[in-house]
Design a protein around this motif. Structure first.
Motif: not given
Length: 294
Positions: A14, A20, A34-35, A38, A52
């Motif tokens: 990332i 992302i 993935t989110s 994380l 972000r």
């Protein structure tokens, strides 16, 4: 913290991608997965790792620290993988090799030197044993390979010849047998002998054949080297039984006669022995192939 290497790898993907979404693609993971991972990482650390933005992400101070250490840990993991791979490919490690006296003193030094020079990460632990002891050790699973005389029973082991290793009887120049070309061990067993050092595999081998004939050898003195043995024979102190190749080597320096021994155990070959080629590690297989090349 419960961060594992997979988490660290994903985080670096990332960071390097700056996104992302692109990090998920680089890591071959779904964006939702993935989110979530994380989110769990930040929850585990207790502080945000990324800020972000509409066009991507940037690192927080905590994220900078994590990225720095993650790269170090991942680099160490790759180094570990590379080093472990050298063991599985046979490029490094320590090999245990048994050898009888003749192989240890004459055959192996010249053969091992170039092989070791071309395999700098490998080490060889040599241990001298009688041929019979080596067969017994290998048969019971102690050790991988050994060099023995083919005069002993191989007990089902694979045995591949690597060199001739005939034994000869050497006598002083004025010995009563100096006109003979060959003798049997029974003919000379009462002779005064110059022996090798206690524990010598060759000397133990000779003593075992003397006992089989119901005799003990008359040893006048034991020497720690072949050179010392030849010098004693040269001076007329006694006779000896030695590998023919060693007798040839020292013939120009000392005065003695060589007589062939007619016994089958004296007309021998050196063989590399092992239980199964498949069971050997790659390095040992490479070494055996080298030793078999004449």
């Amino acid at each position: 913290m419960r961060l594992d290497l997979a988490d660290l790898q994903l985080f670096i993907c990332i960071v390097d991608a700056g996104s992302i979404t692109q990090g998920a693609i680089k890591a071959h993971l779904a964006l939702a997965s993935t989110s979530e991972r994380l989110r769990l990482m930040e929850e585990d650390v207790g502080v945000p790792l990324l800020m972000r933005h509409p066009r991507g992400v940037t690192l927080t101070d905590a994220g900078e620290t994590l990225a720095k250490h993650a790269r170090q840990l991942l680099d160490q993991q790759q180094q570990l993988r590379r080093e472990l791979k050298t063991f599985t490919s046979g490029a490094r490690g320590t090999l245990k090799l048994y050898a009888n006296t003749s192989a240890l003193t004459n055959f192996l030094p010249a053969r091992l030197a170039p092989w070791l020079a071309s395999h700098p990460e490998l080490h060889i632990e040599l241990e001298e044993r009688t041929s019979a002891d080596i067969i017994s050790l290998l048969s019971t699973g102690s050790g991988d390979a050994g060099i023995v005389s083919d005069a002993v029973d191989g007990n089902g082991l694979i045995a591949e010849p690597v060199a001739d290793d005939h034994l000869v009887f050497i006598i002083p120049g004025d010995h009563k047998l100096h006109n003979k070309q060959a003798v049997s061990f029974a003919d000379i067993i009462a002779e005064p002998f110059i022996g090798l050092y206690p524990g010598s595999a060759l000397q133990d081998h000779i003593h075992s054949h003397a006992r089989a004939l119901g005799h003990d050898l008359a040893i006048r003195i034991r020497m720690s080297t072949f050179e010392g043995l030849f010098e004693m024979v040269d001076k007329g102190i006694g006779s000896g039984i030695v590998p023919a190749v060693m007798a040839d080597k020292y013939q120009s320096r000392f005065h003695y006669h060589q007589l062939a021994l007619t016994d089958s155990w004296a007309r021998r070959k050196l063989c590399i022995c092992y239980r199964s080629r498949k069971a050997l590690n790659p390095a040992m297989r490479t070494l055996i192939d080298h030793l078999k090349t004449r």
